[in-house]
Design a protein around this motif. Structure first.
Motif, PDB file in Angstrom:
ATOM      1  N   THR A 181       0.850  -1.188   0.000  1.00  0.00           N
ATOM      2  CA  THR A 181       0.000   0.000   0.000  1.00  0.00           C
ATOM      3  C   THR A 181       0.886   1.238   0.000  1.00  0.00           C
ATOM      4  O   THR A 181       2.115   1.139  -0.052  1.00  0.00           O
ATOM      5  CB  THR A 181      -0.944  -0.021   1.215  1.00  0.00           C
ATOM      6  N   SER A 182       0.282   2.407   0.043  1.00  0.00           N
ATOM      7  CA  SER A 182       1.053   3.644  -0.049  1.00  0.00           C
ATOM      8  C   SER A 182       1.862   3.885   1.223  1.00  0.00           C
ATOM      9  O   SER A 182       1.503   3.415   2.309  1.00  0.00           O
ATOM     10  CB  SER A 182       0.116   4.824  -0.277  1.00  0.00           C
ATOM     11  N   ALA A 392      -1.551  12.864   1.212  1.00  0.00           N
ATOM     12  CA  ALA A 392      -2.530  12.622   0.152  1.00  0.00           C
ATOM     13  C   ALA A 392      -3.443  13.821  -0.013  1.00  0.00           C
ATOM     14  O   ALA A 392      -3.720  14.262  -1.140  1.00  0.00           O
ATOM     15  CB  ALA A 392      -3.336  11.364   0.470  1.00  0.00           C
ATOM     16  N   ARG A 426       3.496  11.025  -4.248  1.00  0.00           N
ATOM     17  CA  ARG A 426       4.220   9.752  -4.229  1.00  0.00           C
ATOM     18  C   ARG A 426       4.201   9.146  -2.832  1.00  0.00           C
ATOM     19  O   ARG A 426       4.180   7.926  -2.672  1.00  0.00           O
ATOM     20  CB  ARG A 426       5.651   9.944  -4.715  1.00  0.00           C
ATOM     21  N   TYR A 427       4.202   9.982  -1.809  1.00  0.00           N
ATOM     22  CA  TYR A 427       4.086   9.474  -0.440  1.00  0.00           C
ATOM     23  C   TYR A 427       2.625   9.149  -0.116  1.00  0.00           C
ATOM     24  O   TYR A 427       2.321   8.125   0.494  1.00  0.00           O
ATOM     25  CB  TYR A 427       4.616  10.516   0.552  1.00  0.00           C
ATOM     26  N   PHE A 429      -0.101   8.597  -2.228  1.00  0.00           N
ATOM     27  CA  PHE A 429      -0.838   7.649  -3.058  1.00  0.00           C
ATOM     28  C   PHE A 429      -0.020   6.440  -3.485  1.00  0.00           C
ATOM     29  O   PHE A 429      -0.581   5.433  -3.913  1.00  0.00           O
ATOM     30  CB  PHE A 429      -1.396   8.353  -4.303  1.00  0.00           C
ATOM     31  N   GLY A 430       1.314   6.535  -3.417  1.00  0.00           N
ATOM     32  CA  GLY A 430       2.130   5.367  -3.693  1.00  0.00           C
ATOM     33  C   GLY A 430       2.590   5.242  -5.122  1.00  0.00           C
ATOM     34  O   GLY A 430       3.281   6.138  -5.640  1.00  0.00           O
ATOM     35  N   GLU A 434      -0.890   5.352  -9.598  1.00  0.00           N
ATOM     36  CA  GLU A 434      -1.885   5.983  -8.728  1.00  0.00           C
ATOM     37  C   GLU A 434      -1.713   7.501  -8.725  1.00  0.00           C
ATOM     38  O   GLU A 434      -2.697   8.248  -8.715  1.00  0.00           O
ATOM     39  CB  GLU A 434      -1.741   5.442  -7.303  1.00  0.00           C
TER      40      GLU A 434
END
Length: 452
Positions: A181-182, A392, A426-427, A429-430, A434
């Motif tokens: 997961t993210s 997010a 990037r942190y 939503f991963g 995404e």
């Protein structure tokens, strides 16, 4: 446990599902490769402003009940130093975020806790999400007593061994977190599940300043949460004490560790009927049609009004209904968000809740071409979201801000906001796919032909 369906409303579904990026995304969205991941610097959250009489009531309700409403017969905690170990396929960010969390726990809650490589008091095992969902479909992550591995949980999950109500002292606890997961979801799980592994097991919807609340507006431990943990490990308390025994010594504990809370007092909070909790969980949980979930949200709102609440429970009732009305009842959604925002802004600890609503309203403003209003909403929410460390939500606000700047013809500012958003995305939503999907979802809010 951290519930999937109650994550913090990054929806925007009123404006349509995100299209395939390769076919629909505007040319300005092409950023290849994406910039590096951003992360938050170590920071201490503000101390709670509650009075000690209120804090004592909260502590007792959090410590002597389960989320299900079952009573806990005695107070339990770890006795002695607490050790923590990571096992399984831990993501690269997990170690950094765990180290930050443990440092905060030592500094703010005065806990004797450290990470080890071998057997530990608390074992955090990373497990593929699909494997976790086969056993606990509704949870993003969860914590269980008397175990140290997912294999043990698989074998004992229906036995009294993993029943918190049978404990008299905590010795071994396991936390299970998805390995795929993210980074933000991993961090959020670490905060919530570590807090419950070590401290209170209950969640209360009336707490607007805590992760001990299934509304999930707060993603990292707050000053209130750290004070609850510090009180849990006060030398005046011990495992096996009854509620009455804890209640007798708790005022002295809080007077010692939170002198600013004396002699502030407030009226006892109105109890939360189980019917309201059930309605909220049904409205935001999986497995039901949209109409049934919306009916549950309406039921929750009726109960909140009938109870005469003016606190976060009423705000969350409006918020839940607004979320479920985004797809086909836009006027209901806007009215619900506006009412929820009004309530949250009246609460001392409601600013992060209001910031979530500002994001939704900024999306509405952007989709109707009101760039200035979208910018005002984003600029009000962004500082709050940075302080609360929700990457997010921060990324989403920055993406909306970028589109609004583009509408005003401020191309260089728009690009700077977009690049800033991607590091946080990037942190938050991963995977790159995404991140790009989120960019595309925001981009299609901009009215056709109006892009700067």
């Amino acid at each position: 446990m951290r519930r999937l369906a109650l994550s913090a409303a990054l929806v925007l579904s009123a404006c349509g599902a995100p299209p395939e990026v390769s076919k629909s995304a505007p040319p300005t969205l092409v950023v290849d490769p994406l910039p590096g991941m951003k992360s938050f610097a170590t920071a201490e959250m503000p101390a709670t402003r509650r009075g000690n009489a209120e804090l004592a009531r909260d502590f007792l309700e959090l410590s002597f009940s389960m989320e299900s409403g079952r009573a806990l017969p005695v107070f339990t905690r770890f006795e002695g130093p607490i050790t923590v170990a990571l096992t399984g396929a831990a993501p690269a960010t997990a170690q950094v975020d765990l180290a930050r969390l443990l440092a905060r726990m030592r500094a703010e809650a005065r806990l004797d806790v450290r990470q080890v490589n071998g057997p530990a008091s608390i074992t955090i095992e990373f497990v593929p999400r699909d494997e976790m969902r086969r056993l606990v479909p509704a949870a993003a992550c969860f914590v269980v007593p008397r175990l140290s591995s997912f294999a043990e949980y698989r074998a004992t999950r229906h036995k009294a061994q993993v029943d918190w109500t049978t404990l008299t002292v905590r010795e071994r606890v396991a936390i299970f977190v998805p390995s795929d997961t993210s980074p933000q979801e991993v961090r959020d799980c670490l905060h919530e599940e570590m807090a419950q592994a070590m401290g209170p097991l209950n969640d209360l919807y009336r707490l607007s300043d805590s992760v001990f609340n299934d509304d999930n507006f707060h993603t990292v431990l707050t000053g209130f949460d750290m004070l609850m943990l510090r009180a849990t490990y006060a030398p005046e308390l011990r495992s096996g004490m009854t509620r009455e025994e804890v209640a007798r010594v708790l005022p002295g504990v809080l007077a010692r560790i939170n002198p600013r809370g004396e002699p502030v007092g407030v009226a006892a909070p109105m109890p939360t009927p189980r019917a309201w909790v059930d309605a909220i969980e049904q409205s935001l949980g999986p497995g039901s049609s949209l109409n049934r979930r919306r009916a549950s949200a309406l039921k929750a709102l009726r109960i909140a009004r009938a109870e005469g609440w003016r606190d976060s429970r009423l705000g969350f009732s409006y918020f839940a209904l607004a979320r479920l009305s985004l797809a086909d009842e836009i006027e209901v959604a806007v009215t619900g968000f506006a009412e929820a925002a009004r309530i949250y802004r009246s609460l001392p600890e409601g600013e992060i809740h209001a910031a979530h609503i500002d994001m939704q309203m900024a999306a509405f403003a952007l989709s109707s071409g009101q760039a200035a209003e979208a910018l005002e909403l984003c600029d009000r929410a962004i500082p709050v979201v940075r302080r609360s460390e929700n990457a997010a939500l921060l990324a989403t606000l920055l993406m909306i801000r970028s589109e609004a700047l583009g509408l005003e013809g401020r191309s260089s500012d728009a690009r700077a906001a977009r690049l800033d958003s991607l590091g946080w995305a990037r942190y938050g939503f991963g995977p790159d796919a995404e991140v790009r999907a989120r960019m595309s979802e925001i981009a299609v809010l901009t009215p056709p032909g109006n892009r700067g």
